[in-house]
Each structure stands twice: as C-alpha cells, then as structure tokens.
Enzyme design. Structure first.
Site, mmCIF file in Angstrom:
data_model
loop_
_atom_site.group_PDB
_atom_site.id
_atom_site.type_symbol
_atom_site.label_atom_id
_atom_site.label_comp_id
_atom_site.label_asym_id
_atom_site.label_seq_id
_atom_site.Cartn_x
_atom_site.Cartn_y
_atom_site.Cartn_z
ATOM 1 N N SER A 23 0.737 -1.024 0.076
ATOM 2 C CA SER A 23 -0.047 -0.015 0.067
ATOM 3 C C SER A 23 0.546 0.827 0.249
ATOM 4 O O SER A 23 2.342 1.247 0.624
ATOM 5 C CB SER A 23 -1.008 -0.252 1.074
ATOM 6 O OG SER A 23 -1.678 1.194 1.423
ATOM 7 N N ASP A 70 5.058 -10.063 8.243
ATOM 8 C CA ASP A 70 4.790 -9.327 9.728
ATOM 9 C C ASP A 70 6.192 -9.114 9.983
ATOM 10 O O ASP A 70 6.639 -9.637 10.952
ATOM 11 C CB ASP A 70 4.091 -10.036 10.262
ATOM 12 C CG ASP A 70 3.536 -9.650 11.493
ATOM 13 O OD1 ASP A 70 3.802 -8.167 12.324
ATOM 14 O OD2 ASP A 70 2.358 -9.574 12.509
ATOM 15 N N TYR A 165 3.825 7.184 18.464
ATOM 16 C CA TYR A 165 4.254 6.917 16.696
ATOM 17 C C TYR A 165 5.746 8.361 17.028
ATOM 18 O O TYR A 165 6.784 7.373 16.283
ATOM 19 C CB TYR A 165 3.160 7.392 16.120
ATOM 20 C CG TYR A 165 3.432 7.673 15.267
ATOM 21 C CD1 TYR A 165 3.552 6.509 13.780
ATOM 22 C CD2 TYR A 165 4.313 9.189 13.735
ATOM 23 C CE1 TYR A 165 3.584 6.547 12.738
ATOM 24 C CE2 TYR A 165 4.318 8.874 12.573
ATOM 25 C CZ TYR A 165 3.868 7.921 12.076
ATOM 26 O OH TYR A 165 3.936 8.003 11.027
#
Ligand code: NAD
Length: 261
Positions: A23, A70, A165
C-alpha cells in the site's frame, strides 16, 4: 585539470527488499524501483496485497515477487530476508517502510497506552534494526549497498496524542545516524526520509476538507503529497551515484518543517 569520475544512475538489476509494500509509499517505491530495472521483493503482512502489487508491477513489464512478512515477527524477518536473498542471488537495497499509526493520549487507560506504545515501538522501530541485521550479511556482498529507513516529520516536530508514534519515529532517526556511522567503513549508506502529510491508506480516515485546511495552513506547497513523490526520493538515495550521502535525515514534506507562518 583532473578528469571527472562517471558515477552511475542505473539501478538495473539491483535487488531490493521493501517492507509494507502492499500500500501507499511502499507500493509506490516498489513500482519506481522496478521501473528503473530493479528486481523487487514486495513484502507486507498483507500477503494478498503484496501479491497484487507484485502482479501489477509484472503486468507493467517489470520484475517483482511477493512475500508475506509481518515485521513484528522476528523469526519471519530472518526467514523471509534469507528467502529473498536466495531467490535474487543477493541483496543490494533494504527499504524499511512498514508502519501503522496509533493516536492515544498519555492520560488514556494505562492498558490502552501501553498497547499503542508496544505496537508502535515494535513495528516502527524494533523491526527496522532487525531487518538491518538480517539483511547485513547479504548487503555486504553488494557493490552499492543501501539502506533507507522511513521515519516521519513526527520525528522532528510532534502532534498531541501521538507520543508513541513520535517516539518511535525519532528513534528511527537515531538508529539511522548510528548505523550510518557504524557501517560507513564498509561503504554501506544508511539514510532516513521523513514524509510529511501524504495521501495513503494511513491518512484516508481524515476528511478531504480537513486535509485541505491543514495543508494550506502548514505546508509551503499548500497540499498533501502523493506517495510517488516520496518514492522518487527514496529511490534517489539508493542510486550507485548516491555514494557520499549517509546518516541524512531528509524531510519530504512539501515544506512543512520549513514553514513558520
Ligand atoms: P499505508 O497504510 O498506505 O501502508 C502501510 C503498509 O504497511 C500497509 O501495506 C500495511 O499492511 C503495512 N504494515 C503495517 N504493519 C505491518 C507489519 N507489522 N508488518 C508488515 N507490514 C505492515 O501507509 P503509508 O502512509 O504508505 O506508510 C508508509 C510509511 O510511511 C510508514 O512507516 C508510515 O509511518 C510513514 N509515514 C506516513 C505518512 C503519511 O502521511 N501517510 C507520513 C509520515 C510517515
């Protein structure tokens, strides 16, 4: 006058592993590398999505294969990196791109905050060092070994309720500099890109109207960026000719960090 050395801008035949390639910026980066003649391993925890991106690249006449990976799974990182290197006969370029966002206020329930912290650090930061360690033996066999880590402008400034983050992405800038210094003597370059606001699945939840207001107020170019605009900078850092650039932290942000008012 001494003659100038010819430095190559060709990525023809370069062997590239991209994480989070199903993506957004990962997909765009895989495509730009492939269109420059590289062989691309499109990896993502979304194996079907990675497969579709690899097929899209092959349908356009370029070279790509997909793997399910992953990056929060340490054993999978080792196994897939080894498989990619075996399939391609080596590895020249690693793009640490996979990421998730997770806004959680510091005063949230402890379990919620701890979960966001753990996920952010694991996927955004710990995974990057693990991928570098898995890729290193193969990069050492390359003529032009390159690593690009994707951070964020959240590493340079920050948004409220985004501390996990921001901490992880700031960690990516530190990891980049330290590895650049450590691996420089081997000719391995390690650089970092800090994207600003980019139109991808990660920002798809934000209403277009709010994106437009934010971009007008905060960026010099008055708009969100496209994933391809980041991908081209990532690929540029990996050219054989980009041989004297390492430890750099480069905003690709439409002038977000440059703008005061
Ligand atoms: P995106 O959501 O379009 O793509 C992220 C990809 O990473 C997805 O395909 C997803 O499946 C994959 N992924 C998530 N967790 C994974 C895991 N554990 N293992 C493997 N793959 C995983 O988002 P994007 O905007 O293209 O994000 C790419 C990178 O850019 C991320 O590191 C992100 O933090 C960073 N970034 C994005 C923006 C932005 O505005 N979009 C700004 C700054 C930085």
């Amino acid at each position: 006058m001494s003659s100038l050395t010819e430095l190559s801008r060709s990525l023809n035949g370069a062997r590239v592993l991209v994480t989070g390639g199903a993506s957004g910026m990962g997909r765009a980066t895989a495509r730009v590398f492939a269109s420059e003649g590289a062989r691309v391993a499109v990896t993502d925890r979304d194996g079907d999505g990675a497969g579709q991106v690899a097929m899209e690249i092959r349908d356009a006449g370029f070279q790509a294969q997909s793997w399910t990976l992953d990056v929060s799974d340490a054993a999978a990182i080792e196994a897939v990196t080894a498989e990619v290197a075996e399939a391609f006969g080596g590895l020249d370029i690693l793009i640490n791109n996979a990421g998730v966002s997770g806004f959680t206020a510091i005063s949230s329930l402890a379990d919620d905050y701890e979960a966001t912290w753990h996920t952010s650090l694991s996927i955004l930061l710990t995974a990057q060092q693990r991928l570098v360690r898995a890729a290193l033996p193969h990069l050492r066999g390359s003529h032009h070994p390159r690593i690009v880590n994707i951070a964020s402008t959240e590493a340079l400034g920050a948004t409220a309720e985004n501390s996990a983050y921001a901490a992880a992405k700031a960690g990516v800038t530190g990891l980049t500099r330290a590895l650049a210094v450590e691996l420089g003597k081997e000719g391995i370059t390690v650089n970092c890109i800090c994207p600003g606001p980019i139109d991808t699945d990660m920002t798809a939840r934000i209403a277009d109207e709010h994106k437009a207001i934010f971009a007008r107020r905060r960026t010099a170019l008055r708009r969100y960026g496209a994933p391809e605009e980041v991908a081209h900078m990532t690929v540029s850092l990996c050219l054989p000719a980009a041989s004297y650039l390492t430890g750099a932290v480069i905003p690709v942000d439409g002038g977000l960090m440059a703008r005061n008012a």
